[in-house]
Design a protein around this motif. Structure first.
Motif, PDB file in Angstrom:
ATOM      1  N   TYR A 188      14.631  11.550  -9.830  1.00 39.37           N
ATOM      2  CA  TYR A 188      13.919  12.686  -9.240  1.00 39.37           C
ATOM      3  C   TYR A 188      14.851  13.877  -9.014  1.00 39.37           C
ATOM      4  O   TYR A 188      14.439  15.038  -9.157  1.00 39.37           O
ATOM      5  CB  TYR A 188      13.219  12.271  -7.940  1.00 39.37           C
ATOM      6  N   SER A 189      16.100  13.600  -8.668  1.00 37.13           N
ATOM      7  CA  SER A 189      17.071  14.696  -8.524  1.00 37.13           C
ATOM      8  C   SER A 189      17.275  15.384  -9.875  1.00 37.13           C
ATOM      9  O   SER A 189      17.370  16.611  -9.955  1.00 37.13           O
ATOM     10  CB  SER A 189      18.409  14.168  -8.002  1.00 37.13           C
ATOM     11  N   LYS A 190      17.362  14.588 -10.933  1.00 38.17           N
ATOM     12  CA  LYS A 190      17.575  15.131 -12.285  1.00 38.17           C
ATOM     13  C   LYS A 190      16.351  15.909 -12.763  1.00 38.17           C
ATOM     14  O   LYS A 190      16.457  17.030 -13.268  1.00 38.17           O
ATOM     15  CB  LYS A 190      17.875  13.966 -13.247  1.00 38.17           C
ATOM     16  N   LEU A 191      15.173  15.315 -12.599  1.00 40.38           N
ATOM     17  CA  LEU A 191      13.952  15.918 -13.143  1.00 40.38           C
ATOM     18  C   LEU A 191      13.482  17.133 -12.347  1.00 40.38           C
ATOM     19  O   LEU A 191      12.996  18.105 -12.921  1.00 40.38           O
ATOM     20  CB  LEU A 191      12.822  14.880 -13.175  1.00 40.38           C
ATOM     21  N   TYR A 192      13.591  17.056 -11.010  1.00 43.59           N
ATOM     22  CA  TYR A 192      12.957  18.077 -10.164  1.00 43.59           C
ATOM     23  C   TYR A 192      13.946  18.829  -9.267  1.00 43.59           C
ATOM     24  O   TYR A 192      13.542  19.586  -8.391  1.00 43.59           O
ATOM     25  CB  TYR A 192      11.852  17.434  -9.310  1.00 43.59           C
ATOM     26  N   ASN A 193      15.250  18.572  -9.509  1.00 42.99           N
ATOM     27  CA  ASN A 193      16.294  19.319  -8.783  1.00 42.99           C
ATOM     28  C   ASN A 193      16.202  19.118  -7.267  1.00 42.99           C
ATOM     29  O   ASN A 193      16.402  20.049  -6.490  1.00 42.99           O
ATOM     30  CB  ASN A 193      16.199  20.811  -9.130  1.00 42.99           C
ATOM     31  N   ILE A 194      15.865  17.890  -6.855  1.00 42.62           N
ATOM     32  CA  ILE A 194      15.780  17.580  -5.414  1.00 42.62           C
ATOM     33  C   ILE A 194      17.157  17.133  -4.925  1.00 42.62           C
ATOM     34  O   ILE A 194      17.662  16.102  -5.382  1.00 42.62           O
ATOM     35  CB  ILE A 194      14.774  16.432  -5.147  1.00 42.62           C
ATOM     36  N   ILE A 262      23.297  24.199 -12.789  1.00 43.01           N
ATOM     37  CA  ILE A 262      22.728  24.064 -14.130  1.00 43.01           C
ATOM     38  C   ILE A 262      23.863  23.662 -15.080  1.00 43.01           C
ATOM     39  O   ILE A 262      24.944  24.253 -15.065  1.00 43.01           O
ATOM     40  CB  ILE A 262      22.075  25.390 -14.593  1.00 43.01           C
ATOM     41  N   GLY A 263      23.596  22.636 -15.895  1.00 42.46           N
ATOM     42  CA  GLY A 263      24.615  22.140 -16.821  1.00 42.46           C
ATOM     43  C   GLY A 263      24.685  22.967 -18.089  1.00 42.46           C
ATOM     44  O   GLY A 263      23.927  23.929 -18.271  1.00 42.46           O
ATOM     45  N   GLU A 264      25.612  22.577 -18.978  1.00 38.05           N
ATOM     46  CA  GLU A 264      25.793  23.311 -20.235  1.00 38.05           C
ATOM     47  C   GLU A 264      24.544  23.254 -21.121  1.00 38.05           C
ATOM     48  O   GLU A 264      24.328  24.125 -21.961  1.00 38.05           O
ATOM     49  CB  GLU A 264      26.997  22.727 -21.005  1.00 38.05           C
ATOM     50  N   ASP A 265      23.725  22.209 -20.911  1.00 37.39           N
ATOM     51  CA  ASP A 265      22.501  22.088 -21.712  1.00 37.39           C
ATOM     52  C   ASP A 265      21.349  22.922 -21.152  1.00 37.39           C
ATOM     53  O   ASP A 265      20.230  22.891 -21.665  1.00 37.39           O
ATOM     54  CB  ASP A 265      22.067  20.618 -21.808  1.00 37.39           C
ATOM     55  N   GLY A 266      21.638  23.671 -20.065  1.00 35.46           N
ATOM     56  CA  GLY A 266      20.600  24.518 -19.476  1.00 35.46           C
ATOM     57  C   GLY A 266      19.680  23.771 -18.537  1.00 35.46           C
ATOM     58  O   GLY A 266      18.740  24.347 -17.985  1.00 35.46           O
ATOM     59  N   LEU A 267      19.936  22.471 -18.352  1.00 33.50           N
ATOM     60  CA  LEU A 267      19.117  21.651 -17.457  1.00 33.50           C
ATOM     61  C   LEU A 267      19.874  21.379 -16.160  1.00 33.50           C
ATOM     62  O   LEU A 267      21.113  21.453 -16.122  1.00 33.50           O
ATOM     63  CB  LEU A 267      18.769  20.319 -18.146  1.00 33.50           C
ATOM     64  N   PRO A 268      19.143  21.027 -15.086  1.00 26.76           N
ATOM     65  CA  PRO A 268      19.826  20.778 -13.808  1.00 26.76           C
ATOM     66  C   PRO A 268      20.808  19.606 -13.911  1.00 26.76           C
ATOM     67  O   PRO A 268      20.505  18.583 -14.525  1.00 26.76           O
ATOM     68  CB  PRO A 268      18.681  20.417 -12.844  1.00 26.76           C
ATOM     69  N   VAL A 269      21.992  19.784 -13.317  1.00 26.22           N
ATOM     70  CA  VAL A 269      22.897  18.653 -13.056  1.00 26.22           C
ATOM     71  C   VAL A 269      22.345  18.016 -11.791  1.00 26.22           C
ATOM     72  O   VAL A 269      22.152  18.714 -10.789  1.00 26.22           O
ATOM     73  CB  VAL A 269      24.342  19.145 -12.813  1.00 26.22           C
ATOM     74  N   PRO A 270      22.033  16.725 -11.809  1.00 23.65           N
ATOM     75  CA  PRO A 270      21.351  16.149 -10.631  1.00 23.65           C
ATOM     76  C   PRO A 270      22.126  16.406  -9.334  1.00 23.65           C
ATOM     77  O   PRO A 270      23.299  16.025  -9.232  1.00 23.65           O
ATOM     78  CB  PRO A 270      21.301  14.647 -10.933  1.00 23.65           C
ATOM     79  N   PRO A 271      21.486  17.073  -8.346  1.00 20.11           N
ATOM     80  CA  PRO A 271      22.147  17.260  -7.037  1.00 20.11           C
ATOM     81  C   PRO A 271      22.030  15.965  -6.242  1.00 20.11           C
ATOM     82  O   PRO A 271      21.173  15.817  -5.370  1.00 20.11           O
ATOM     83  CB  PRO A 271      21.359  18.414  -6.406  1.00 20.11           C
ATOM     84  N   TYR A 272      22.878  15.001  -6.575  1.00 20.03           N
ATOM     85  CA  TYR A 272      22.703  13.615  -6.132  1.00 20.03           C
ATOM     86  C   TYR A 272      24.041  13.059  -5.663  1.00 20.03           C
ATOM     87  O   TYR A 272      25.073  13.311  -6.269  1.00 20.03           O
ATOM     88  CB  TYR A 272      22.184  12.809  -7.333  1.00 20.03           C
ATOM     89  N   ALA A 273      23.992  12.309  -4.557  1.00 25.39           N
ATOM     90  CA  ALA A 273      25.225  11.669  -4.064  1.00 25.39           C
ATOM     91  C   ALA A 273      24.878  10.342  -3.400  1.00 25.39           C
ATOM     92  O   ALA A 273      23.766  10.162  -2.893  1.00 25.39           O
ATOM     93  CB  ALA A 273      25.937  12.579  -3.057  1.00 25.39           C
TER      94      ALA A 273
END
Length: 361
Positions: A188-194, A262-273
């Motif tokens: 969900y962090s990856k898909l929706y930037n949560i 945002i990663g090099e692919d233009g998609l979110p880097v998961p804000p996850y820890a």
């Protein structure tokens, strides 16, 4: 890391009648100005409901001391998706702390259904509600903090347990549900930037704790003159952490959300820890029981001349259990300055004094 000021925030906490949840609410009411806390709990009867009612009463007392803040309790179950959705629509929480879960390793062996309902369905409902909190360009949830568990380390023999370790071999359904929570949160962090942070709790103890925990169960049995069983013939070590220290750590983490990038692919880097939260100082179970016994006598829960040896039995390991829990908390220390400060004797003394008063021994 994105710093979050908790002042004036709307915070949803699930599992508020639970041990850690109730302490967290009271700490936030004491330490944060004009905070709005929405608490949810299904008050299930996995253990004595009167203890959960007592914790809610303690929160109510605390809330009266802080009229500038707001506290609302809702008796409901997070496995009911419509309830979760309505809560998010009405209160629009900015921070969500998910502590609601069916706890206990051994109970998961005899009653698996409730673990799937609470720990999987319930957590999924929370994630979905967080996802939809951003609908229509809304600001939505700034940080989801959720309870994982040291149980995810399963049969790992390398100690201390590090969040870098592989955790693909759970030894109980409870552990499997907690690992699943981490995987779902990552997706969900990856898909929706949560922004989400998982906390792998190690053994937490203190006044008004869970009666299914060893120190509480031992006390109940000793007080009734029954024999306590110490597993693995006493060759167990547990990373015991006092509840106030744990709550301090949770509060620190709430204020530091993983940064959205945002990663090099233009998609979110998961804000996850994910962090371990414990004492990183495992105690031998026999030493722990010895200090507990001394403090129970001191508090007057047990008589001065109590024959402890006659009420102690060393037995083999049991299914679903592990011989050692030991948290490597260096990442939490480095990122948040977390360092537990309550020694075992002080913590058990507070528990023994509370027990004496609560049960009117």
């Amino acid at each position: 890391m994105q710093h979050i000021d908790l002042k004036n925030k709307r915070i949803l906490i699930t599992g508020v009648a639970g041990f850690i949840g109730s302490y967290l609410v009271m700490d936030l009411l004491d330490s944060v100005t004009r905070v709005t806390i929405i608490g949810i709990d299904n008050m299930n009867n996995y253990y004595d409901v009167s203890l959960k009612e007592y914790r809610i009463q303690e929160i109510e007392k605390k809330a009266k001391e802080h009229p500038e803040s707001s506290w609302k309790f809702i008796k409901a179950d997070i496995s009911d998706k419509s309830v979760v959705n309505v809560l998010f629509q009405i209160y629009q929480p900015e921070i969500v702390v998910n502590l609601a879960a069916q706890a206990g390793v051994r109970y998961s062996i005899i009653n698996p259904d409730v673990y799937v309902s609470s720990n999987l369905d319930g957590f999924y409902n929370i994630l979905e509600a967080c996802r939809h909190s951003y609908d229509g360009e809304a600001k939505g949830v700034e940080h989801l903090v959720y309870a994982s568990s040291s149980s995810v380390y399963g049969g790992n023999t390398k100690v201390p347990f590090s969040t870098e370790d592989q955790v693909d071999h759970p030894v109980s359904l409870y552990a499997a549900t907690k690992k699943s929570n981490e995987l779902l949160a990552y997706a969900y962090s990856k898909l929706y930037n949560i922004p989400s942070t998982g906390l792998r709790f190690f053994t937490v103890y203190g006044p008004a704790g869970r009666p299914d925990m060893a120190y509480f169960g031992f006390t109940n049995k000793l007080q009734k003159g029954e024999t306590i069983q110490i597993f693995n013939f006493g060759n167990c070590k547990r990373d015991f952490t006092y509840v106030d220290d744990i709550v301090h750590g949770v509060k620190l983490v709430m204020q530091g959300a993983p940064e959205r990038k945002i990663g090099e692919d233009g998609l979110p880097v998961p804000p996850y820890a994910v962090y371990n939260i414990g004492n990183s100082n495992p105690e031998n179970l026999l030493d722990f029981v010895d200090i507990l016994q001394q403090e129970l006598i001191r508090a007057g829960v047990l008589p001065e001349n109590y024959d402890f040896e006659a009420h102690k039995e060393l037995v083999p390991m049991q299914a679903g259990d592990v011989p050692v829990t030991y948290a490597d908390t260096s990442a939490l220390e480095q990122d948040f300055g977390f360092k537990p400060s309550t020694d075992l004797r002080t913590g058990l003394r507070r528990f023994a004094e509370w027990y004496k008063q609560f049960y009117e021994v």
